[in-house]
Design a protein around this motif. Sequence first.
Motif, PDB file in Angstrom:
ATOM      1  N   VAL A 245      31.773 -16.065  35.190  1.00  0.00           N
ATOM      2  CA  VAL A 245      30.896 -16.549  33.925  1.00  0.00           C
ATOM      3  C   VAL A 245      30.521 -17.844  34.545  1.00  0.00           C
ATOM      4  O   VAL A 245      31.269 -18.708  34.647  1.00  0.00           O
ATOM      5  CB  VAL A 245      31.285 -16.313  32.590  1.00  0.00           C
ATOM      6  CG1 VAL A 245      30.187 -16.936  31.405  1.00  0.00           C
ATOM      7  CG2 VAL A 245      31.769 -14.869  32.208  1.00  0.00           C
ATOM      8  N   VAL A 246      29.092 -18.203  34.623  1.00  0.00           N
ATOM      9  CA  VAL A 246      28.685 -19.589  34.705  1.00  0.00           C
ATOM     10  C   VAL A 246      28.228 -20.385  33.522  1.00  0.00           C
ATOM     11  O   VAL A 246      27.085 -19.577  32.994  1.00  0.00           O
ATOM     12  CB  VAL A 246      27.609 -19.841  36.004  1.00  0.00           C
ATOM     13  CG1 VAL A 246      27.253 -21.054  36.081  1.00  0.00           C
ATOM     14  CG2 VAL A 246      28.092 -18.936  37.229  1.00  0.00           C
ATOM     15  N   ALA A 247      28.608 -21.384  33.061  1.00  0.00           N
ATOM     16  CA  ALA A 247      27.929 -21.979  31.752  1.00  0.00           C
ATOM     17  C   ALA A 247      27.264 -23.128  32.322  1.00  0.00           C
ATOM     18  O   ALA A 247      27.869 -23.815  33.027  1.00  0.00           O
ATOM     19  CB  ALA A 247      29.274 -22.430  31.052  1.00  0.00           C
ATOM     20  N   SER A 304      28.749 -12.363  36.503  1.00  0.00           N
ATOM     21  CA  SER A 304      28.768 -11.271  35.520  1.00  0.00           C
ATOM     22  C   SER A 304      27.701 -11.721  34.509  1.00  0.00           C
ATOM     23  O   SER A 304      27.367 -10.782  33.862  1.00  0.00           O
ATOM     24  CB  SER A 304      30.113 -11.120  34.964  1.00  0.00           C
ATOM     25  OG  SER A 304      30.967 -10.904  36.090  1.00  0.00           O
ATOM     26  N   ALA A 305      27.752 -12.960  34.116  1.00  0.00           N
ATOM     27  CA  ALA A 305      27.073 -13.367  32.767  1.00  0.00           C
ATOM     28  C   ALA A 305      26.950 -14.962  32.756  1.00  0.00           C
ATOM     29  O   ALA A 305      27.411 -15.873  33.892  1.00  0.00           O
ATOM     30  CB  ALA A 305      27.596 -13.009  31.620  1.00  0.00           C
ATOM     31  N   VAL A 306      25.729 -15.630  32.389  1.00  0.00           N
ATOM     32  CA  VAL A 306      25.427 -16.952  32.170  1.00  0.00           C
ATOM     33  C   VAL A 306      25.484 -17.312  30.663  1.00  0.00           C
ATOM     34  O   VAL A 306      24.828 -16.720  29.906  1.00  0.00           O
ATOM     35  CB  VAL A 306      24.155 -17.395  32.929  1.00  0.00           C
ATOM     36  CG1 VAL A 306      23.808 -18.767  32.493  1.00  0.00           C
ATOM     37  CG2 VAL A 306      24.239 -17.211  34.274  1.00  0.00           C
ATOM     38  N   ILE A 307      26.256 -18.387  30.539  1.00  0.00           N
ATOM     39  CA  ILE A 307      26.269 -19.049  29.230  1.00  0.00           C
ATOM     40  C   ILE A 307      25.405 -20.201  29.197  1.00  0.00           C
ATOM     41  O   ILE A 307      25.292 -21.016  30.147  1.00  0.00           O
ATOM     42  CB  ILE A 307      27.669 -19.474  28.914  1.00  0.00           C
ATOM     43  CG1 ILE A 307      28.542 -18.077  28.335  1.00  0.00           C
ATOM     44  CG2 ILE A 307      27.315 -20.228  27.222  1.00  0.00           C
ATOM     45  CD1 ILE A 307      30.198 -18.737  28.285  1.00  0.00           C
ATOM     46  N   GLY A 308      24.273 -20.271  28.354  1.00  0.00           N
ATOM     47  CA  GLY A 308      23.311 -21.348  28.390  1.00  0.00           C
ATOM     48  C   GLY A 308      23.300 -22.188  27.399  1.00  0.00           C
ATOM     49  O   GLY A 308      23.660 -21.694  26.020  1.00  0.00           O
ATOM     50  N   THR A 309      22.935 -23.576  27.514  1.00  0.00           N
ATOM     51  CA  THR A 309      22.768 -24.389  26.245  1.00  0.00           C
ATOM     52  C   THR A 309      22.097 -25.490  26.816  1.00  0.00           C
ATOM     53  O   THR A 309      21.881 -25.796  27.769  1.00  0.00           O
ATOM     54  CB  THR A 309      24.039 -24.830  25.480  1.00  0.00           C
ATOM     55  OG1 THR A 309      23.915 -25.394  24.394  1.00  0.00           O
ATOM     56  CG2 THR A 309      24.888 -25.800  26.418  1.00  0.00           C
ATOM     57  N   CYS A 310      21.382 -26.297  25.830  1.00  0.00           N
ATOM     58  CA  CYS A 310      20.409 -27.327  26.200  1.00  0.00           C
ATOM     59  C   CYS A 310      20.951 -28.586  25.526  1.00  0.00           C
ATOM     60  O   CYS A 310      21.117 -28.921  24.276  1.00  0.00           O
ATOM     61  CB  CYS A 310      19.047 -27.187  25.812  1.00  0.00           C
ATOM     62  SG  CYS A 310      18.383 -25.419  26.467  1.00  0.00           S
ATOM     63  N   CYS A 311      21.202 -29.747  26.325  1.00  0.00           N
ATOM     64  CA  CYS A 311      21.571 -31.226  26.084  1.00  0.00           C
ATOM     65  C   CYS A 311      22.858 -31.028  24.952  1.00  0.00           C
ATOM     66  O   CYS A 311      22.838 -31.788  23.907  1.00  0.00           O
ATOM     67  CB  CYS A 311      20.283 -31.769  25.228  1.00  0.00           C
ATOM     68  SG  CYS A 311      18.794 -31.960  26.295  1.00  0.00           S
ATOM     69  N   LEU A 312      23.760 -30.252  25.280  1.00  0.00           N
ATOM     70  CA  LEU A 312      24.905 -30.359  24.494  1.00  0.00           C
ATOM     71  C   LEU A 312      25.797 -31.532  24.798  1.00  0.00           C
ATOM     72  O   LEU A 312      26.314 -31.821  26.002  1.00  0.00           O
ATOM     73  CB  LEU A 312      25.897 -29.204  24.777  1.00  0.00           C
ATOM     74  CG  LEU A 312      26.799 -28.953  23.838  1.00  0.00           C
ATOM     75  CD1 LEU A 312      26.574 -28.459  22.444  1.00  0.00           C
ATOM     76  CD2 LEU A 312      27.836 -27.721  24.408  1.00  0.00           C
ATOM     77  N   THR A 313      25.959 -32.401  24.061  1.00  0.00           N
ATOM     78  CA  THR A 313      26.646 -33.785  24.182  1.00  0.00           C
ATOM     79  C   THR A 313      27.675 -33.981  23.054  1.00  0.00           C
ATOM     80  O   THR A 313      27.472 -32.985  21.869  1.00  0.00           O
ATOM     81  CB  THR A 313      25.915 -34.754  24.361  1.00  0.00           C
ATOM     82  OG1 THR A 313      25.432 -35.449  23.059  1.00  0.00           O
ATOM     83  CG2 THR A 313      24.832 -34.603  25.263  1.00  0.00           C
ATOM     84  N   LEU A 323      23.937 -16.163  25.730  1.00  0.00           N
ATOM     85  CA  LEU A 323      24.747 -15.366  26.761  1.00  0.00           C
ATOM     86  C   LEU A 323      23.601 -14.539  27.351  1.00  0.00           C
ATOM     87  O   LEU A 323      22.936 -13.624  26.523  1.00  0.00           O
ATOM     88  CB  LEU A 323      25.716 -14.570  26.063  1.00  0.00           C
ATOM     89  CG  LEU A 323      26.324 -13.524  26.783  1.00  0.00           C
ATOM     90  CD1 LEU A 323      27.273 -14.393  28.143  1.00  0.00           C
ATOM     91  CD2 LEU A 323      27.376 -12.633  26.043  1.00  0.00           C
ATOM     92  N   ILE A 324      23.686 -14.466  28.564  1.00  0.00           N
ATOM     93  CA  ILE A 324      22.518 -13.509  29.368  1.00  0.00           C
ATOM     94  C   ILE A 324      23.575 -12.784  30.349  1.00  0.00           C
ATOM     95  O   ILE A 324      24.085 -13.525  31.284  1.00  0.00           O
ATOM     96  CB  ILE A 324      21.608 -14.121  29.986  1.00  0.00           C
ATOM     97  CG1 ILE A 324      20.796 -15.103  29.162  1.00  0.00           C
ATOM     98  CG2 ILE A 324      20.667 -13.162  30.858  1.00  0.00           C
ATOM     99  CD1 ILE A 324      20.824 -16.500  29.204  1.00  0.00           C
ATOM    100  N   LYS A 325      23.840 -11.469  30.376  1.00  0.00           N
ATOM    101  CA  LYS A 325      24.457 -10.780  31.082  1.00  0.00           C
ATOM    102  C   LYS A 325      23.700 -10.162  32.173  1.00  0.00           C
ATOM    103  O   LYS A 325      22.593  -9.959  32.047  1.00  0.00           O
ATOM    104  CB  LYS A 325      25.296  -9.544  30.378  1.00  0.00           C
ATOM    105  CG  LYS A 325      26.075  -9.851  29.213  1.00  0.00           C
ATOM    106  CD  LYS A 325      26.737  -8.692  28.690  1.00  0.00           C
ATOM    107  CE  LYS A 325      27.960  -8.871  27.646  1.00  0.00           C
ATOM    108  NZ  LYS A 325      28.212  -7.902  26.884  1.00  0.00           N
ATOM    109  N   HIS A 326      24.481 -10.086  33.335  1.00  0.00           N
ATOM    110  CA  HIS A 326      23.873  -9.482  34.532  1.00  0.00           C
ATOM    111  C   HIS A 326      23.933  -8.218  34.324  1.00  0.00           C
ATOM    112  O   HIS A 326      25.005  -7.588  34.383  1.00  0.00           O
ATOM    113  CB  HIS A 326      24.491 -10.232  35.976  1.00  0.00           C
ATOM    114  CG  HIS A 326      23.785  -9.705  37.141  1.00  0.00           C
ATOM    115  ND1 HIS A 326      23.108  -8.473  37.450  1.00  0.00           N
ATOM    116  CD2 HIS A 326      23.342 -10.540  38.260  1.00  0.00           C
ATOM    117  CE1 HIS A 326      22.633  -8.628  38.493  1.00  0.00           C
ATOM    118  NE2 HIS A 326      22.873  -9.917  39.116  1.00  0.00           N
ATOM    119  N   ALA A 340      28.287 -16.109  20.879  1.00  0.00           N
ATOM    120  CA  ALA A 340      26.942 -16.628  21.460  1.00  0.00           C
ATOM    121  C   ALA A 340      25.700 -15.785  21.156  1.00  0.00           C
ATOM    122  O   ALA A 340      26.021 -14.614  20.798  1.00  0.00           O
ATOM    123  CB  ALA A 340      27.388 -16.542  23.104  1.00  0.00           C
ATOM    124  N   SER A 341      24.698 -16.341  21.032  1.00  0.00           N
ATOM    125  CA  SER A 341      23.206 -15.845  20.831  1.00  0.00           C
ATOM    126  C   SER A 341      22.914 -14.879  22.102  1.00  0.00           C
ATOM    127  O   SER A 341      23.023 -15.326  23.056  1.00  0.00           O
ATOM    128  CB  SER A 341      22.304 -16.682  20.659  1.00  0.00           C
ATOM    129  OG  SER A 341      21.062 -16.211  20.319  1.00  0.00           O
TER     130      SER A 341
END
Length: 369
Positions: A245-247, A304-313, A323-326, A340-341
């Motif tokens: 998994v790549v975040a 296998s999947a990517v966990i994504g978020t924006c401007c998390l600090t 969460l977007i799965k392959h 995760a959404s």
Amino acid sequence: MSSIFGTPDFDSPRLDGMSSFEYLNRSTREAAARIRCATGEWLSRYPASERDRLISRIRSYDDVEHYSAYFELILHEVLIQRGCRVEVELQLGTNERCPDFLVYPPNARRFVLEAVTASGISDEMRSKRRYLSEILRAIDEIPESKYSLFLRWKGFPDNNPSLKSLISKLRQWLECLEPNSADEKFEWQCPGLSLEVVAMPRSKPGTRLIGAKMPELTQVRAKYDIARRVRDKAGAYGDLSMPFVVAVNSLDTRADGSDFLDALLGSEAALPCELADGNFGYVSTRMPDGVFYGKGGPKNTRVSAVIGTCCLTPWHLAQSLKLIKHPNARHPLRRLPLRASTPLRSDDDRWRRAPAVAQLLGLTSSSPS
């Protein structure tokens, strides 16, 4: 544990050119104090063998490196809060390299998690932005209370300019400025940068000289940077024999969930088609230009999947994780221990609701403050 923070001594808003760590380290605001306290707690649960290295990155005056380290620390803490056992920087895979985390969820298959930050900025551009920040900070620290400055610029300095010459000329211009001379402008150039300054009389004394800024508009390229960062990691560790998994934390303030879908599944498109009633219409689809799909079909199946978020600090934790799965992953991710959404459908950007990261961390608000 190495010392992380010093003694706070700065009670003003963050200055232009002040790095994120410098402000967090020096600010006397209660919000900063609570973040410093939370950081210490999170680090106490981080493996001792890797703790000092992470602290060094948190203390970086490079904002991208600073936020990248915090992203790893926050992900580690969320996993711990969800009952996972996490091992850090183990040599794994056929390429014998060390991904960030090996995660053992309760009652689920272990998986590898790699955290990356998508800044959208090359190393060269980061240097140029740092030069610009130093210019803005030098201007903001001029001891002038009669005027508030409006700054507009185009480009970025190619190298570190002479601040002494710029500040001397700007101060001289301010001293000679007539009241209500709104049409007068101060113009200054250096290789790569054109700067324009307009001074407006203050209605009352203020602590900041720069009142407003208008940088040159730039194209939104978040999805391309997200795609590049995932592709870079797709084959970095070879065959891991387990889900990978790549975040990704995008630091582009204009990025959202649609950028992750476009980057991974392909750009949105509308194809003409014949409808059931004989008329022509359009059907939503995606182009074969994503990380997961190309013209030849599925690709980068080691992810296998990517966990994504924006401007998390540490200052902003109100975002949820996406969460977007392959669909064709070599080692599919069956369960993720994070709430995760996920997208409702692959051909639009509507998402199922999920708790904010602050909630996953056990905080009562959107940041430790």
